[in-house]
Design an enzyme around this catalytic site. Structure first.
Site, PDB file in Angstrom:
ATOM      1  N   LYS A  75      11.262  59.716  55.844  1.00 54.70           N
ATOM      2  CA  LYS A  75      11.718  60.885  55.084  1.00 54.70           C
ATOM      3  C   LYS A  75      12.866  61.606  55.788  1.00 54.70           C
ATOM      4  O   LYS A  75      13.851  61.992  55.155  1.00 54.70           O
ATOM      5  CB  LYS A  75      10.558  61.843  54.835  1.00 54.70           C
ATOM      6  CG  LYS A  75       9.623  61.360  53.726  1.00 54.70           C
ATOM      7  CD  LYS A  75       8.415  62.271  53.602  1.00 54.70           C
ATOM      8  CE  LYS A  75       7.505  61.819  52.472  1.00 54.70           C
ATOM      9  NZ  LYS A  75       6.130  62.353  52.629  1.00 54.70           N
ATOM     10  N   ASP A  86       5.983  57.431  58.037  1.00 58.65           N
ATOM     11  CA  ASP A  86       6.351  58.054  56.765  1.00 58.65           C
ATOM     12  C   ASP A  86       7.313  59.221  57.003  1.00 58.65           C
ATOM     13  O   ASP A  86       8.351  59.333  56.336  1.00 58.65           O
ATOM     14  CB  ASP A  86       5.086  58.544  56.038  1.00 58.65           C
ATOM     15  CG  ASP A  86       5.423  59.343  54.789  1.00 58.65           C
ATOM     16  OD1 ASP A  86       5.822  58.726  53.782  1.00 58.65           O
ATOM     17  OD2 ASP A  86       5.304  60.587  54.813  1.00 58.65           O
ATOM     18  N   PHE A 118       4.500  51.760  37.354  1.00 59.37           N
ATOM     19  CA  PHE A 118       3.830  52.648  36.393  1.00 59.37           C
ATOM     20  C   PHE A 118       2.509  53.102  37.012  1.00 59.37           C
ATOM     21  O   PHE A 118       1.442  52.965  36.443  1.00 59.37           O
ATOM     22  CB  PHE A 118       3.609  51.918  35.063  1.00 59.37           C
ATOM     23  CG  PHE A 118       3.405  52.831  33.879  1.00 59.37           C
ATOM     24  CD1 PHE A 118       4.478  53.537  33.340  1.00 59.37           C
ATOM     25  CD2 PHE A 118       2.148  52.974  33.304  1.00 59.37           C
ATOM     26  CE1 PHE A 118       4.291  54.362  32.240  1.00 59.37           C
ATOM     27  CE2 PHE A 118       1.957  53.806  32.192  1.00 59.37           C
ATOM     28  CZ  PHE A 118       3.036  54.498  31.661  1.00 59.37           C
ATOM     29  N   GLU A 157      16.264  62.624  44.078  1.00 61.18           N
ATOM     30  CA  GLU A 157      15.668  63.900  44.490  1.00 61.18           C
ATOM     31  C   GLU A 157      14.215  63.744  44.927  1.00 61.18           C
ATOM     32  O   GLU A 157      13.753  64.385  45.869  1.00 61.18           O
ATOM     33  CB  GLU A 157      15.764  64.918  43.342  1.00 61.18           C
ATOM     34  CG  GLU A 157      15.315  66.325  43.714  1.00 61.18           C
ATOM     35  CD  GLU A 157      16.170  66.954  44.813  1.00 61.18           C
ATOM     36  OE1 GLU A 157      17.254  67.441  44.518  1.00 61.18           O
ATOM     37  OE2 GLU A 157      15.770  66.928  45.997  1.00 61.18           O
ATOM     38  N   LYS A 199      11.520  56.055  48.709  1.00 63.00           N
ATOM     39  CA  LYS A 199      12.342  56.503  49.829  1.00 63.00           C
ATOM     40  C   LYS A 199      12.954  55.359  50.631  1.00 63.00           C
ATOM     41  O   LYS A 199      13.937  55.554  51.348  1.00 63.00           O
ATOM     42  CB  LYS A 199      11.553  57.444  50.745  1.00 63.00           C
ATOM     43  CG  LYS A 199      10.409  56.808  51.512  1.00 63.00           C
ATOM     44  CD  LYS A 199       9.696  57.810  52.439  1.00 63.00           C
ATOM     45  CE  LYS A 199       8.547  58.527  51.780  1.00 63.00           C
ATOM     46  NZ  LYS A 199       7.335  57.765  51.471  1.00 63.00           N
ATOM     47  N   VAL A 246      12.216  63.132  48.812  1.00 62.78           N
ATOM     48  CA  VAL A 246      11.653  64.124  49.735  1.00 62.78           C
ATOM     49  C   VAL A 246      11.176  65.340  48.943  1.00 62.78           C
ATOM     50  O   VAL A 246      11.943  65.927  48.187  1.00 62.78           O
ATOM     51  CB  VAL A 246      12.685  64.566  50.804  1.00 62.78           C
ATOM     52  CG1 VAL A 246      12.120  65.655  51.698  1.00 62.78           C
ATOM     53  CG2 VAL A 246      13.125  63.368  51.649  1.00 62.78           C
ATOM     54  N   GLU A 277      -4.600  57.769  53.143  1.00 57.56           N
ATOM     55  CA  GLU A 277      -4.509  56.431  52.559  1.00 57.56           C
ATOM     56  C   GLU A 277      -5.596  55.524  53.140  1.00 57.56           C
ATOM     57  O   GLU A 277      -6.139  55.800  54.219  1.00 57.56           O
ATOM     58  CB  GLU A 277      -3.146  55.807  52.890  1.00 57.56           C
ATOM     59  CG  GLU A 277      -1.946  56.595  52.435  1.00 57.56           C
ATOM     60  CD  GLU A 277      -1.599  56.363  50.971  1.00 57.56           C
ATOM     61  OE1 GLU A 277      -1.962  55.307  50.433  1.00 57.56           O
ATOM     62  OE2 GLU A 277      -0.968  57.254  50.366  1.00 57.56           O
ATOM     63  N   THR A 326       8.631  51.306  42.443  1.00 59.58           N
ATOM     64  CA  THR A 326       7.731  50.260  42.933  1.00 59.58           C
ATOM     65  C   THR A 326       7.146  50.675  44.281  1.00 59.58           C
ATOM     66  O   THR A 326       7.665  51.584  44.930  1.00 59.58           O
ATOM     67  CB  THR A 326       8.481  48.913  43.088  1.00 59.58           C
ATOM     68  OG1 THR A 326       9.517  49.062  44.069  1.00 59.58           O
ATOM     69  CG2 THR A 326       9.087  48.457  41.772  1.00 59.58           C
ATOM     70  N   GLY A 352      -7.907  62.250  48.594  1.00 60.94           N
ATOM     71  CA  GLY A 352      -6.635  61.595  48.297  1.00 60.94           C
ATOM     72  C   GLY A 352      -5.537  61.962  49.284  1.00 60.94           C
ATOM     73  O   GLY A 352      -4.373  61.617  49.080  1.00 60.94           O
TER      74      GLY A 352
END
Lengths: 343, 343
Positions: free
Chosen positions: A226, A222, A11, A151, A127, A154, A211, A98, A208
């Site tokens: 993907k 990453d 959440f 969906e 992913k 990516v 990271e 998560t 933002g």
């Protein structure tokens, strides 16, 4: 009227935005699909869980956003963990949101397996499972007659997987490429403006775009995850992220970028996979020089693109322009509507 | 095994390429969908018709392409006109590919009405009916329980209509824009290179980018019809092409283009429609200056783009890169597969 019960694992920003979208469209879904969608479980990492088979009051829990605690009088508030919810809670579809472990896909993969074992439908925005265990999971889904949608993995809710499945009938995908990592896109652009690396990272964190630990983005992990997800779904590649020939942007200097500019080029971190002569899919992530007039050069900042080449329809590209968190939420929401339709 | 009978109205470049694609995929469709697709009628403007309820031998008629005559011993060769085929032939779905009348949409609209009156399904590659009579035709299709598909009308088989219908569930489209006319795109690019208008038109005709009578493209009529089709389907605009605020490129000079370039801009013929405060859709076609770094600036030559903005999913764009005739064929073919699935 049918009732669809949703369990949300996670959440954070996206989960909260999804819950808000679902809440705002609750009546419209009821009217259009004759289906009452109820969230019966929410699990968070640090703020406990809410389990309520009668449906959690989203008006009550959404305003806290992903900050602070849920109101103390929220019915069903407790500390149940995600795996217990997967195995024991009352739900029809689980939304896996998560935090990602990019090197294993866990614990998301276990959550999804647990849901399928109970014959529950699955939506994942994570992913990891699609990059690390797509074949196994999709086979499980098929065996159990469960829906399995992803969906958001990516480009948020931008149609990529659904596009290939629902609009490119009978086409065989022969090549997939794209620019899929905002952090590296941002850093390369700012370097091109002559800014130094440290100040870029500092302002990137504030915006933002970067990271706390940016290595996963900068070193191409990453992007590799993907493109693996894309290739596993669109080309049945059956690969894992460690099989991607991966080069990050960590060695790209301002001088490299200026030299490229002098040739009318810009440097972009490109992901790509294509069918080799041996029938296998070869994938790479690497910085490449593209012409400033090339569509790829226009993909700036948080905008991203996937290009799909097929035997029958040639090459098409799909661009997501400067997404906000709502576009991630819509990815999950769109998949949920698909579950509502098929339920 | 079910049998689907197809009537083809028109057998030009696109029709012939479609027939070849269908022929090459005949066995695959049989296997995948348990459906034998037969072409039972082909009507041309100048080469007569072929009517054969047992299925026309595409191996025999395709090699002639859209040039020359069909072999004299082709069973069912004759001179039946399109309207007679629509009203009397034995078919389940008609593919409307007759030449476009951009000012009326006829005779394509009458062909489609005739097919619906008999409860037949319709695929149109002809933009006229979608620009001039979409509401009426889609209402008829619904009343008669007929399928009505038209993906090819804008950007060949590139998913635009199917994308909105099948992948952007519950999204409300608030704006649509795009670059949709290759002829003007080509002319503007060549003018920017310093070439004179007459020589551009001459080489454009040789390359097939410029029609014998280029006014429909240059004055923006083609783009207006396309944006009307987009807006009628995606935004339920209920407009006709004459309601589009239309400015062509006929008054754009090399000097205008150079002046734009000096400001870091290029001129593109943009189509757009958006929801006004009065709830009506306002549409325009006009030359606009876009930044050279804008994605729109990268849409060159026969490449085209549609951008769709929705309430839930923000802005996405779909690009068709340098299509050939096969991409037009695929548009019709993809719609046919949809008919096979729903038949």
């Amino acid at each position: 009227m049918k009732t669809l019960k949703v369990a949300m694992l996670g959440f954070g920003n996206a989960g909260c935005a999804f819950a808000e979208m679902l809440n705002s469209k609750h009546e419209e879904i009821k009217k259009k699909y004759d289906c009452d969608v109820k969230v019966t479980a929410i699990v968070t990492g640090r703020r406990g869980s809410i389990i309520d088979p009668d449906g959690i009051d989203l008006d009550k829990v959404c305003p806290a956003g992903n900050q602070g605690s849920f109101p103390a009088d929220t019915p069903g508030l407790g500390n149940v963990d995600a795996m217990t919810v997967v195995n024991e809670a009352d739900y029809d579809v689980v939304c896996e949101m998560t935090p990602l472990n990019i090197f294993t896909g866990e614990p998301a993969i276990s959550h999804i397996k647990g849901a399928f074992a109970r014959g529950k439908h699955v939506i994942t925005a994570n992913k990891g499972p699609i990059a690390w265990a797509f074949d196994e999971l999709s086979k499980l889904a098929e065996e159990k007659g469960c829906m399995f949608f992803y969906e958001t993995v990516v480009m948020d809710g931008t149609p990529v997987f659904n596009l290939a499945e629902h609009t490119l009938k009978m086409c065989k995908v022969t090549e997939v490429s794209g620019i899929l990592n905002s952090t590296t896109n941002y850093i390369l652009e700012e370097l091109a403006k002559g800014r130094d690396y440290d100040s870029i990272m500092e302002s990137g964190r504030k915006l933002g775009f970067v990271e706390a630990d940016p290595a996963m983005d900068i070193e191409g992990y990453d992007a590799a995850a993907k493109v693996t997800a894309l290739l596993n779904v669109l080309m049945k590649a059956g690969i894992t992220p460690d099989m991607v020939d991966r080069t990050g942007i960590e060695n790209i200097t301002a001088e490299d970028i200026q030299a490229a500019a002098s040739r009318g080029k810009v440097i972009k971190l490109l992901c790509s996979g294509s069918l080799g002569e041996d029938g296998k899919v070869n994938a790479f992530v690497k910085p490449v020089e593209v012409d400033t007039k090339d569509m790829l050069a226009s993909i700036d900042s948080t905008t991203s693109v996937v290009s799909i080449t097929t035997d029958l329809m040639g090459k098409i590209s799909v661009i997501e322009h400067a997404p906000e968190i709502e576009q991630t939420a819509y990815g999950i929401f769109g998949d949920l509507i698909r579950v509502v339709e098929g339920f």
